[in-house]
Design a protein around this motif. Structure first.
Motif, PDB file in Angstrom:
ATOM      1  N   UNK A 171       0.857  -1.181   0.000  1.00  9.82           N
ATOM      2  CA  UNK A 171       0.000   0.000   0.000  1.00  9.82           C
ATOM      3  C   UNK A 171       0.889   1.225   0.000  1.00  9.82           C
ATOM      4  N   UNK A 172       0.477   2.318  -0.676  1.00  4.71           N
ATOM      5  CA  UNK A 172       1.288   3.527  -0.686  1.00  4.71           C
ATOM      6  C   UNK A 172       1.634   3.976   0.735  1.00  4.71           C
ATOM      7  N   UNK A 173       2.903   4.300   0.962  1.00  8.01           N
ATOM      8  CA  UNK A 173       3.357   4.748   2.269  1.00  8.01           C
ATOM      9  C   UNK A 173       3.853   3.636   3.169  1.00  8.01           C
ATOM     10  N   UNK A 174       3.633   2.367   2.784  1.00 11.36           N
ATOM     11  CA  UNK A 174       4.127   1.243   3.585  1.00 11.36           C
ATOM     12  C   UNK A 174       5.653   1.280   3.671  1.00 11.36           C
ATOM     13  N   UNK A 175       6.197   0.782   4.805  1.00 15.88           N
ATOM     14  CA  UNK A 175       7.643   0.587   4.939  1.00 15.88           C
ATOM     15  C   UNK A 175       7.878  -0.921   4.968  1.00 15.88           C
ATOM     16  N   UNK A 176       8.471  -1.449   3.907  1.00 16.29           N
ATOM     17  CA  UNK A 176       8.689  -2.887   3.762  1.00 16.29           C
ATOM     18  C   UNK A 176      10.172  -3.219   3.903  1.00 16.29           C
ATOM     19  N   UNK A 177      10.447  -4.477   4.261  1.00 17.66           N
ATOM     20  CA  UNK A 177      11.826  -4.947   4.364  1.00 17.66           C
ATOM     21  C   UNK A 177      12.106  -5.951   3.250  1.00 17.66           C
ATOM     22  N   UNK A 234      15.328  -1.483   4.044  1.00 17.84           N
ATOM     23  CA  UNK A 234      13.934  -1.068   4.161  1.00 17.84           C
ATOM     24  C   UNK A 234      13.592  -0.107   3.040  1.00 17.84           C
ATOM     25  N   UNK A 235      12.295  -0.098   2.670  1.00 21.40           N
ATOM     26  CA  UNK A 235      11.848   0.651   1.476  1.00 21.40           C
ATOM     27  C   UNK A 235      10.524   1.337   1.788  1.00 21.40           C
ATOM     28  N   UNK A 236      10.403   2.618   1.369  1.00 21.78           N
ATOM     29  CA  UNK A 236       9.161   3.376   1.520  1.00 21.78           C
ATOM     30  C   UNK A 236       8.404   3.340   0.199  1.00 21.78           C
ATOM     31  N   UNK A 237       7.189   2.804   0.221  1.00 23.29           N
ATOM     32  CA  UNK A 237       6.417   2.599  -1.009  1.00 23.29           C
ATOM     33  C   UNK A 237       5.856   3.920  -1.536  1.00 23.29           C
ATOM     34  N   UNK A 238       5.965   4.178  -2.849  1.00 22.99           N
ATOM     35  CA  UNK A 238       5.402   5.391  -3.452  1.00 22.99           C
ATOM     36  C   UNK A 238       3.914   5.220  -3.732  1.00 22.99           C
ATOM     37  N   UNK A 239       3.160   6.330  -4.014  1.00 23.42           N
ATOM     38  CA  UNK A 239       1.710   6.229  -4.186  1.00 23.42           C
ATOM     39  C   UNK A 239       1.241   6.059  -5.625  1.00 23.42           C
ATOM     40  N   UNK A 240       2.066   6.428  -6.604  1.00 25.11           N
ATOM     41  CA  UNK A 240       1.543   6.639  -7.962  1.00 25.11           C
ATOM     42  C   UNK A 240       2.104   5.690  -9.009  1.00 25.11           C
ATOM     43  N   UNK A 241       2.545   4.488  -8.608  1.00 26.09           N
ATOM     44  CA  UNK A 241       3.044   3.519  -9.585  1.00 26.09           C
ATOM     45  C   UNK A 241       2.267   2.211  -9.450  1.00 26.09           C
ATOM     46  N   UNK A 249      26.014 -12.656  -8.633  1.00 28.84           N
ATOM     47  CA  UNK A 249      24.706 -13.295  -8.761  1.00 28.84           C
ATOM     48  C   UNK A 249      23.619 -12.229  -8.625  1.00 28.84           C
ATOM     49  N   UNK A 250      22.686 -12.187  -9.592  1.00 28.02           N
ATOM     50  CA  UNK A 250      21.634 -11.165  -9.636  1.00 28.02           C
ATOM     51  C   UNK A 250      20.261 -11.800  -9.455  1.00 28.02           C
ATOM     52  N   UNK A 251      19.409 -11.153  -8.637  1.00 28.01           N
ATOM     53  CA  UNK A 251      18.034 -11.598  -8.462  1.00 28.01           C
ATOM     54  C   UNK A 251      17.090 -10.400  -8.592  1.00 28.01           C
ATOM     55  N   UNK A 252      15.915 -10.617  -9.211  1.00 28.87           N
ATOM     56  CA  UNK A 252      14.938  -9.552  -9.448  1.00 28.87           C
ATOM     57  C   UNK A 252      13.539 -10.063  -9.114  1.00 28.87           C
ATOM     58  N   UNK A 253      12.748  -9.222  -8.403  1.00 24.72           N
ATOM     59  CA  UNK A 253      11.346  -9.521  -8.149  1.00 24.72           C
ATOM     60  C   UNK A 253      10.533  -8.242  -8.283  1.00 24.72           C
ATOM     61  N   UNK A 254       9.198  -8.395  -8.466  1.00 20.83           N
ATOM     62  CA  UNK A 254       8.289  -7.254  -8.540  1.00 20.83           C
ATOM     63  C   UNK A 254       7.305  -7.288  -7.384  1.00 20.83           C
ATOM     64  N   UNK A 255       6.916  -6.084  -6.929  1.00 24.63           N
ATOM     65  CA  UNK A 255       5.866  -5.942  -5.920  1.00 24.63           C
ATOM     66  C   UNK A 255       4.816  -4.985  -6.456  1.00 24.63           C
ATOM     67  N   UNK A 256       3.528  -5.281  -6.235  1.00 28.50           N
ATOM     68  CA  UNK A 256       2.431  -4.549  -6.880  1.00 28.50           C
ATOM     69  C   UNK A 256       1.713  -3.633  -5.894  1.00 28.50           C
ATOM     70  N   UNK A 257       1.253  -2.467  -6.398  1.00 31.17           N
ATOM     71  CA  UNK A 257       0.517  -1.469  -5.616  1.00 31.17           C
ATOM     72  C   UNK A 257      -0.950  -1.880  -5.516  1.00 31.17           C
TER      73      UNK A 257
END
Length: 301
Positions: A48-54, A87-94, A111-119
């Protein structure tokens, strides 16, 4: 004597050759260094916009080499770009954000790893509507109402001097609230201009003859309006017995009296499915203009 010297030289040459070959053999037996292995890459799938995730990367190196971590994100703000976890602060408009970590031992290939997280709260913008050519402003087009665009020959965004050229001098000078009206002689027309004296909204009421493409105007029944435009997105009570039907995305509203007949029509810039906060601010501003015009109308009657 010479033959003994030759034999000694050959022996020395063989010993040197054996030593060199032996050293090469020892080098080839050394094991190759391995790239780091990422055992687990932890990124929440939604936010959710404004969340602080790890975000966390659990990695190891079979050779025992010291590992370093480099983090990047496609949007939002990281607390750090290094370390096992950040830690990451989620933006509102993406709609979604790509999270990348690169783990390196400083020796082998990283070694590279990539994942996506959805709003979870992302609202896609309204589709761009195809532009409709403007009609010629000749009778009876002068009395055409186009939701979100024009009414009584006045187009939203027109300079006020163009309005006066078309309808003459208003009932009085523009006040602090930038309100104008042409109640006399029998025009039933008003509106507001912005700080640049450009029209921002238009109101029509009795005895104005302007109508929509579906022939709806002052005096039309609610049923006929809904046949043309559908159900209103919102209904609000103005005063006892009078309610406003708002078509926010079309840019038009209708006031209905006791007999469900249109008593006033308001044309304004449409409000689409934008960010909720911006949407509410625009709605509040438009409703404030609507309320001011109501007061002006009552005082002028």
């Amino acid at each position: 004597m010479k033959s003994k010297f030759r034999i000694l030289s050959l022996v020395l040459a063989c010993l040197v050759s054996i030593y060199i070959v032996g050293c090469g053999s020892d080098d080839s037996d050394e094991p190759a260094n391995h790239s780091p292995i990422v055992d687990n890459f932890i990124v929440p799938t939604e936010f959710n916009p404004g969340d602080i995730l790890e975000f966390k990367a659990i990695a190891y190196d079979v050779d025992g080499d010291t590992l370093t971590y480099a983090w990047t994100v496609s949007a939002g703000k990281l607390s750090s770009t290094t370390g096992v976890s950040v830690k990451w602060i989620a933006p509102p408009d993406v709609e979604s954000v790509k999270v990348t970590v690169i783990v390196s031992d400083g020796i082998s290939k990283s070694t590279k790893r990539v994942k996506k997280t959805a709003n979870l709260k992302f609202v896609p913008p309204d589709p761009i509507e195809e532009t409709i050519p403007e009609p010629d402003l000749e009778p009876p087009q002068m009395n055409l109402i186009m939701p979100g665009r024009r009414a009584a020959g006045i187009k939203l965004g027109d300079p006020f001097k163009s309005v006066k050229k078309l309808h003459g001098e208003p009932d009085g000078p523009l006040g602090v609230d930038r309100f104008f009206s042409f109640w006399e002689p029998n025009k039933g027309l008003a509106g507001f201009v912005d700080d640049n004296h450009q029209v921002r909204s238009v109101f029509v009421r009795r005895p104005n003859k302007s109508k929509t493409a579906g022939r709806n105007g002052i005096g039309s029944k609610l049923k006929r309006v809904e046949e043309e435009l559908g159900k209103a997105e919102e209904e609000k009570l103005v005063i006892a017995g009078v309610k406003t039907h708002w078509y926010w995305k079309k840019g038009i509203s209708f006031d209905f009296g006791f007999a469900d007949e249109v008593t006033r029509i308001h044309i304004f810039n449409p409000i689409g499915a934008a960010l909720q906060q911006q949407q509410e601010m625009r709605r509040a501003a438009i409703e404030a203009l609507h309320y001011k015009e109501t007061l002006q109308t009552q005082s002028g009657d």
